[in-house]
Design a protein around this motif. Structure first.
Motif, PDB file in Angstrom:
ATOM      1  N   VAL A   1      18.811  63.610  26.555  1.00  0.00           N
ATOM      2  CA  VAL A   1      17.719  62.676  26.777  1.00  0.00           C
ATOM      3  C   VAL A   1      18.127  61.739  27.910  1.00  0.00           C
ATOM      4  N   GLU A   2      17.191  61.444  28.802  1.00  0.00           N
ATOM      5  CA  GLU A   2      17.469  60.501  29.881  1.00  0.00           C
ATOM      6  C   GLU A   2      17.804  59.141  29.270  1.00  0.00           C
ATOM      7  N   TYR A   3      18.881  58.541  29.751  1.00  0.00           N
ATOM      8  CA  TYR A   3      19.317  57.247  29.224  1.00  0.00           C
ATOM      9  C   TYR A   3      18.586  56.122  29.946  1.00  0.00           C
ATOM     10  N   ASN A   4      17.694  55.470  29.209  1.00  0.00           N
ATOM     11  CA  ASN A   4      17.036  54.250  29.676  1.00  0.00           C
ATOM     12  C   ASN A   4      16.681  53.443  28.429  1.00  0.00           C
ATOM     13  N   GLU A   5      16.264  52.209  28.610  1.00  0.00           N
ATOM     14  CA  GLU A   5      16.023  51.313  27.467  1.00  0.00           C
ATOM     15  C   GLU A   5      14.954  51.835  26.521  1.00  0.00           C
ATOM     16  N   GLU A   6      13.886  52.367  27.066  1.00  0.00           N
ATOM     17  CA  GLU A   6      12.805  52.864  26.218  1.00  0.00           C
ATOM     18  C   GLU A   6      13.280  54.041  25.354  1.00  0.00           C
ATOM     19  N   ASN A   7      13.946  54.998  25.989  1.00  0.00           N
ATOM     20  CA  ASN A   7      14.442  56.146  25.238  1.00  0.00           C
ATOM     21  C   ASN A   7      15.525  55.734  24.248  1.00  0.00           C
ATOM     22  N   LEU A   8      16.385  54.812  24.655  1.00  0.00           N
ATOM     23  CA  LEU A   8      17.428  54.328  23.750  1.00  0.00           C
ATOM     24  C   LEU A   8      16.805  53.713  22.505  1.00  0.00           C
ATOM     25  N   GLN A   9      15.807  52.879  22.676  1.00  0.00           N
ATOM     26  CA  GLN A   9      15.152  52.246  21.533  1.00  0.00           C
ATOM     27  C   GLN A   9      14.516  53.291  20.616  1.00  0.00           C
ATOM     28  N   THR A  10      13.830  54.256  21.201  1.00  0.00           N
ATOM     29  CA  THR A  10      13.183  55.300  20.410  1.00  0.00           C
ATOM     30  C   THR A  10      14.209  56.107  19.625  1.00  0.00           C
TER      31      THR A  10
ATOM     32  N   LEU B   1       6.087  61.924  23.594  1.00  0.00           N
ATOM     33  CA  LEU B   1       6.648  61.453  24.859  1.00  0.00           C
ATOM     34  C   LEU B   1       7.516  62.523  25.518  1.00  0.00           C
ATOM     35  N   GLY B   2       7.868  63.558  24.760  1.00  0.00           N
ATOM     36  CA  GLY B   2       8.668  64.635  25.336  1.00  0.00           C
ATOM     37  C   GLY B   2      10.043  64.175  25.783  1.00  0.00           C
ATOM     38  N   LEU B   3      10.689  63.340  24.983  1.00  0.00           N
ATOM     39  CA  LEU B   3      11.969  62.786  25.384  1.00  0.00           C
ATOM     40  C   LEU B   3      13.084  63.824  25.471  1.00  0.00           C
ATOM     41  N   LEU B   4      13.007  64.835  24.670  1.00  0.00           N
ATOM     42  CA  LEU B   4      14.105  65.797  24.630  1.00  0.00           C
ATOM     43  C   LEU B   4      13.900  66.866  25.701  1.00  0.00           C
ATOM     44  N   ASN B   5      14.810  66.909  26.657  1.00  0.00           N
ATOM     45  CA  ASN B   5      14.718  67.897  27.734  1.00  0.00           C
ATOM     46  C   ASN B   5      15.235  69.247  27.292  1.00  0.00           C
TER      47      ASN B   5
END
Length: 137
Positions: free
Chosen positions: A2-11, A130-134
């Motif tokens: 998963v791309e590391y950013n604040e939104e993805n981290l929180q999710t 959101l399709g977070l998982l690549n």
């Protein structure tokens, strides 16, 4: 990963915390966990987070609190991400960040529990709109 950013981290953190269940604990910690719901899950939660975002973004740490090791991750900027800090703060203590040492994931049954949690979380992420998982590791 998963791309590391604040939104993805929180999710991802919310999903991990939601999936911390007693079946992921060593039997010796189950009774203690009943009164302190994040107790015993630090290796599971931190290991899962580390696997999801990868070693290019996060490092795994542990610190001995005088009784047991506590686990958390830090990102490359040094930000501490501790999904189970409440096991200390809820009883008026601080996690042992001052005793930090870089560590690797534990093996055997500990690794099996991390993988079980990882599977739960990635299954939930793969269904996330959101399709977070690549991709899976």
């Amino acid at each position: 990963m998963v791309e590391y950013n604040e939104e993805n981290l929180q999710t991802v953190c919310e999903i991990i915390k939601r999936n911390l269940t007693p079946d992921l604990l060593p039997k010796k910690w189950i009774v203690r966990n009943e009164k302190n719901p994040t107790f015993g899950h630090c290796h599971n939660a931190s290991g899962c987070l580390y696997k999801i975002f990868g070693s290019k973004q996060l490092s795994l740490y542990r610190g001995f609190d005088g009784e047991i090791y506590h686990w958390w991750v830090q990102d490359k900027s040094g930000k501490i991400i501790d999904l189970t800090s409440e096991q200390y703060t809820s009883i008026g203590k601080l996690p042992p960040y001052d005793k930090a040492e870089k560590a690797g994931l534990l093996g055997f049954d500990y690794k099996k529990r991390v993988i079980k949690l990882y599977d739960r979380v990635t299954n939930e992420l793969s269904g996330n709109k959101l399709g977070l998982l690549n991709h899976y590791e």
